[in-house]
Scaffold this motif. Sequence first.
Motif, short mmCIF file in Angstrom:
data_model
loop_
_atom_site.label_atom_id
_atom_site.label_comp_id
_atom_site.label_asym_id
_atom_site.label_seq_id
_atom_site.Cartn_x
_atom_site.Cartn_y
_atom_site.Cartn_z
N THR A 1 0.84 -1.20 0.00
CA THR A 1 0.00 0.00 0.00
C THR A 1 0.88 1.25 0.00
O THR A 1 2.05 1.19 0.38
CB THR A 1 -0.91 0.01 1.24
OG1 THR A 1 -0.10 -0.09 2.42
CG2 THR A 1 -1.87 -1.15 1.20
N GLU B 1 -5.82 0.08 4.33
CA GLU B 1 -6.08 -0.11 2.90
C GLU B 1 -6.38 -1.57 2.57
O GLU B 1 -7.21 -1.86 1.72
CB GLU B 1 -4.86 0.35 2.09
CG GLU B 1 -4.70 1.85 2.01
CD GLU B 1 -5.70 2.48 1.07
OE1 GLU B 1 -5.83 2.02 -0.07
OE2 GLU B 1 -6.38 3.43 1.48
N ALA C 1 -15.64 1.60 -1.92
CA ALA C 1 -14.95 0.57 -1.13
C ALA C 1 -15.29 0.64 0.36
O ALA C 1 -14.67 -0.05 1.16
CB ALA C 1 -13.43 0.70 -1.31
N ALA D 1 -8.56 -2.77 -5.93
CA ALA D 1 -7.60 -2.32 -4.92
C ALA D 1 -6.70 -3.46 -4.48
O ALA D 1 -5.48 -3.29 -4.34
CB ALA D 1 -8.34 -1.73 -3.72
N ASP D 2 -7.29 -4.65 -4.27
CA ASP D 2 -6.50 -5.80 -3.83
C ASP D 2 -5.50 -6.21 -4.90
O ASP D 2 -4.34 -6.52 -4.58
CB ASP D 2 -7.45 -6.96 -3.51
CG ASP D 2 -6.71 -8.14 -2.91
OD1 ASP D 2 -6.05 -7.96 -1.87
OD2 ASP D 2 -6.78 -9.25 -3.49
N HIS E 1 -2.62 -3.69 -4.84
CA HIS E 1 -1.72 -3.88 -3.69
C HIS E 1 -0.84 -5.11 -3.88
O HIS E 1 0.35 -5.08 -3.57
CB HIS E 1 -2.54 -4.04 -2.41
CG HIS E 1 -3.35 -2.83 -2.08
ND1 HIS E 1 -4.46 -2.88 -1.24
CD2 HIS E 1 -3.24 -1.54 -2.47
CE1 HIS E 1 -4.98 -1.68 -1.14
NE2 HIS E 1 -4.26 -0.85 -1.88
#
Length: 329
Positions: free
Chosen positions: A74, A81, A161, A192-193, A196
């Motif tokens: 992140t 996050e 999110a 997002a995952d 990351h």
Amino acid sequence: MTTTRAASSRTTHATRSETLRWEGTAWALVGAAWAVSAWPGFLIDWAGSPALPAAAGFALCALFAVWQSLAHGTPLGRVGERVLRVRPGRRRKSRAYVRGTVVVDTAVIGGSGVLWCVAAREFAWSETVTGGAAQVAAGVAFLAWGVLHIPAARRVRGGTADAPVVSRRVLGAGPMTVAPTGPEQTAALDAADAGHRKVRNGRLQRWVLNPPMRLVACSGALPHYAVLETTGRTTGRRRRTVVGVRRDPDSVLWLVAEHGSRAGYVRNLVADPHVRVHLRGRWRPGVAALVPDDDVAARLAAFPAHHARTLRRFATTPATVRVELAGAT
């Protein structure tokens, strides 16, 4: 009906932004309790100025933020996050339960620091045993970590999110578990995952795995690996990456890029397909191309099992790359 259900979901379960706000407040209260109770002259006395332990506390918080960024992939200073998804059949905790666990964590962890100083005063413990300076440093670090939760909660609040939280770790010691309420929220969390994971794996490969693997691959000790040299699309410099390869008899190499067209070396070879490959102890020129329509699963089946297994574990959007080597075999 949809609005009613959404409102009911928000009433039943705490959201990420709410939980981040509660945990930030909890960290700040714990930090204040630890720092104030150990402050020289309040409950205990110890030699020296509290300025140095306070500075050490800020440094400790910064180091923890760096570790979080490296471990989770992140951006630096971004709290909360990374999240986990709720498993099917797992009982979902209510908002009151989540908020109650935050209160309990605050009371137990914050109270432990105060009780330690009270016991040190009552039993006249030595400065070495009490560790007042260390507790002030830890308290300042906790307080600073709590402050970092403020922008995190604002950033998540109201966004796609901001999913309902069904469980959490002790005072944010690990990622919270969420249950997305719709396809848009699921897609936002998936994106997002994936981002990351790409950053985390990229850092791991660039700074930890690639340097020794590059030496071993160049030595020829790993027959199914090679060093692919591309030209930087913006710098023009040579960029070398260790890749797993599958060679056809007609001087064609196949490799699977873990992150597909988002991988740096793939973007380089798309901009300039002329590459070099270090194979069997020597450099060979070639022309590389991304093959977006290739069956990645079938292609991986031709690779050694350990390489295919590792790639599946770390891949986000895998894609096939074909390299045609110049010259005869």
